[in-house]
Design an enzyme around this catalytic site. Structure first.
Site, PDB file in Angstrom:
ATOM      1  N   ASP A  15     -47.129  50.111  39.219  1.00 25.22           N
ATOM      2  CA  ASP A  15     -46.423  49.395  38.240  1.00 25.22           C
ATOM      3  C   ASP A  15     -45.293  48.551  38.663  1.00 25.22           C
ATOM      4  O   ASP A  15     -45.155  47.577  38.162  1.00 25.22           O
ATOM      5  CB  ASP A  15     -45.780  50.441  36.973  1.00 25.22           C
ATOM      6  N   ARG A  95     -32.557  60.053  35.839  1.00 27.31           N
ATOM      7  CA  ARG A  95     -32.337  58.326  35.255  1.00 27.31           C
ATOM      8  C   ARG A  95     -30.951  57.711  35.269  1.00 27.31           C
ATOM      9  O   ARG A  95     -30.903  56.724  35.504  1.00 27.31           O
ATOM     10  CB  ARG A  95     -33.360  58.429  33.738  1.00 27.31           C
ATOM     11  N   ASP A 124     -38.400  57.673  29.429  1.00 26.04           N
ATOM     12  CA  ASP A 124     -37.655  57.123  30.590  1.00 26.04           C
ATOM     13  C   ASP A 124     -37.049  55.690  30.196  1.00 26.04           C
ATOM     14  O   ASP A 124     -36.140  55.442  30.533  1.00 26.04           O
ATOM     15  CB  ASP A 124     -38.333  56.949  31.694  1.00 26.04           C
ATOM     16  N   SER A 175     -49.862  61.347  36.242  1.00 24.73           N
ATOM     17  CA  SER A 175     -48.922  60.546  36.687  1.00 24.73           C
ATOM     18  C   SER A 175     -47.841  61.652  37.047  1.00 24.73           C
ATOM     19  O   SER A 175     -47.452  62.561  36.423  1.00 24.73           O
ATOM     20  CB  SER A 175     -48.411  59.757  35.392  1.00 24.73           C
TER      21      SER A 175
HETATM   22  N1  ARG Z   1     -41.738  64.293  30.000  1.00 25.99           N
HETATM   23  C1  ARG Z   1     -40.591  64.436  31.019  1.00 25.99           C
HETATM   24  C2  ARG Z   1     -39.187  63.745  30.458  1.00 25.99           C
HETATM   25  O1  ARG Z   1     -39.386  62.947  29.611  1.00 25.99           O
HETATM   26  C3  ARG Z   1     -41.138  63.526  32.289  1.00 25.99           C
HETATM   27  C4  ARG Z   1     -41.763  62.152  32.158  1.00 25.99           C
HETATM   28  C5  ARG Z   1     -42.048  61.661  33.435  1.00 25.99           C
HETATM   29  N2  ARG Z   1     -43.271  62.393  33.792  1.00 25.99           N
HETATM   30  C6  ARG Z   1     -44.220  61.645  34.665  1.00 25.99           C
HETATM   31  N3  ARG Z   1     -45.160  62.525  34.727  1.00 25.99           N
HETATM   32  N4  ARG Z   1     -44.342  60.485  35.082  1.00 25.99           N
HETATM   33  O2  ARG Z   1     -38.486  63.758  31.222  1.00 25.99           O
END
Ligand code: ARG
Length: 398
Positions: A15, A95, A124, A175
């Site tokens: 991405d 983040r 995110d 992912s």
């Molecule tokens: N669900 C988690 C959060 O919102 C992780 C998000 C990213 N997960 C991923 N497998 N890329 O903090």
């Protein structure tokens, strides 16, 4: 006129790689990539070279590991922040730090835009957008994957047409997001909440079957709520987390299967591996039961939930979080001591705790002859404590 500049948070994945030519085309801009080293287990010099090969004007890598542990992970641990009683928040805590780097680099480079690779249905995007807004409200945020509406196959086609190197290994159906504090895995068969997670999704933890038959005992030292040593050896934050991830992961500790409530209203199934997080939260909490008063423990539980929601919902850079930090900081003054844990076959049990500030008093607790509790004083206490109960029974008994 000089071109617009866009600072893109870059992981090196498909991405964010496709985002480089896409932003250049769509916004007629130069792209500067920013990759934060947070312990994601990738060679970031390779990632940096890939960014340049894909058309970035400049590719920056910043080592944020110590800042991540000291400024984000430890405060969340001291607060007891576990989202919905399961998730130690590894992805969510990273983040705001990445957003801070994005904003700083944008200001240094004179960029008007920052960009990230998040889609339009996750948490995110919210965390990045809100955090950037809190730090630099005039920066504009571009989210290519939220805008372009390409399927994965279309993305791969786009990549091929724009000389974006696509790894020719078969793409994982999952992912994965990874940093020092944990690994988050979603998609593929995990999208069926009835399906047991297949063993091949795990990278940090052994299965219970493969874990050693003999338990491992560890003594974890805390100073004012911050873990500082393992088995008497003083360790810095990053080293301590890495060491504990390895030890606990070896014993199968730290697997979490969470059906969680996203901020955008979707329920999603995510698997986490957080060996150090699971052990440290258990140990820290246990030390608090020894060193905090009853009301402190109970009120702090409420704060912990608030704190977890703040982190999860992308509200790190807010006064509210700072206010809660002030409260948490005050509670941690006496949370120093040692906790003994037993790691065995996927479980982490606290089996001992001690502190120079312990509120536990043997002479008050014991049933043997050392007992100094005034049993007779209970008579008057109960008389007054039970007074309203007796009064109500007399006046309103049926
Ligand atoms: N669900 C988690 C959060 O919102 C992780 C998000 C990213 N997960 C991923 N497998 N890329 O903090």
């Amino acid at each position: 006129m000089a071109k617009q500049k866009v600072v893109l948070a870059y992981s090196g994945g498909l991405d964010t790689s496709v985002a480089i030519p896409w932003i250049k085309e769509r916004y007629d801009a130069e792209v500067i990539t920013l990759t934060a080293e947070l312990g994601q287990g990738r060679d970031l010099e390779e990632v940096r070279q890939k960014a340049l090969a894909t058309g970035a004007e400049k590719a920056i890598v910043l080592d944020g590991q110590d800042a991540f542990v000291e400024r984000f992970v430890w405060p969340a641990l001291r607060a007891g922040a576990i989202y919905e009683a399961q998730y130690p928040l590894a992805t969510a805590l990273a983040r705001p730090l990445i957003a801070e780097y994005m904003a700083n680099v944008a200001i240094e480079e004179g960029a008007e835009f920052v960009a990230h690779g998040c889609t339009g249905k996750g948490n995110d995007q919210v965390r990045f957008d809100v955090s950037v807004g809190a730090l630099a409200p005039d920066l504009r945020v571009i989210a290519p994957a939220r805008e372009w509406g390409m399927s994965r196959d279309e993305e791969i086609e786009y990549a091929a047409a724009h000389n974006v190197p696509v790894p020719n290994t078969k793409a994982s159906p999952y992912s994965v997001d990874e940093n020092l504090w944990g690994r988050s895995i979603e998609a593929g068969v995990l999208e069926d909440p009835w399906q047991e997670p297949p063993e091949d999704i795990y990278a940090w933890t052994r299965s219970v079957d493969d874990a050693p038959a003999a338990p491992l005992y560890l003594e974890i030292g805390f100073e004012q709520g911050v873990p500082v040593s393992i088995n008497g050896e003083t360790l810095g934050g990053k080293a301590l987390v890495l060491h504990l991830n390895a030890l606990a992961g070896e014993h199968g500790v730290g697997r979490i299967d969470h059906l969680e409530n996203r901020l955008v209203g979707i329920k999603s199934r995510e698997i986490y591996e957080a060996p150090a997080g699971v052990v440290l939260h258990a140990a820290h909490r246990s030390l608090e039961t020894l060193t905090l008063g009853k009301e402190q423990v109970r009120f702090k539980d409420i704060v912990a939930q608030q704190y977890a929601d703040i982190v999860y919902n992308g509200l790190w850079f807010t006064k509210h979080r700072e206010d809660l930090d002030a409260y948490v900081d005050s509670t941690q003054q006496f949370v120093s001591g040692t906790v003994r844990v037993r790691l065995h076959k996927g479980t982490c049990a606290v089996v001992g705790r001690q502190s120079p500030h312990a509120l536990y008093d043997y002479a008050l607790s014991t049933y043997d002859e050392a007992d100094q509790f005034d049993h007779q004083a209970s008579v008057g206490f109960i008389k007054v404590f039970g007074l309203p109960v007796r009064t109500q029974a007399r006046r309103q008994a049926r």
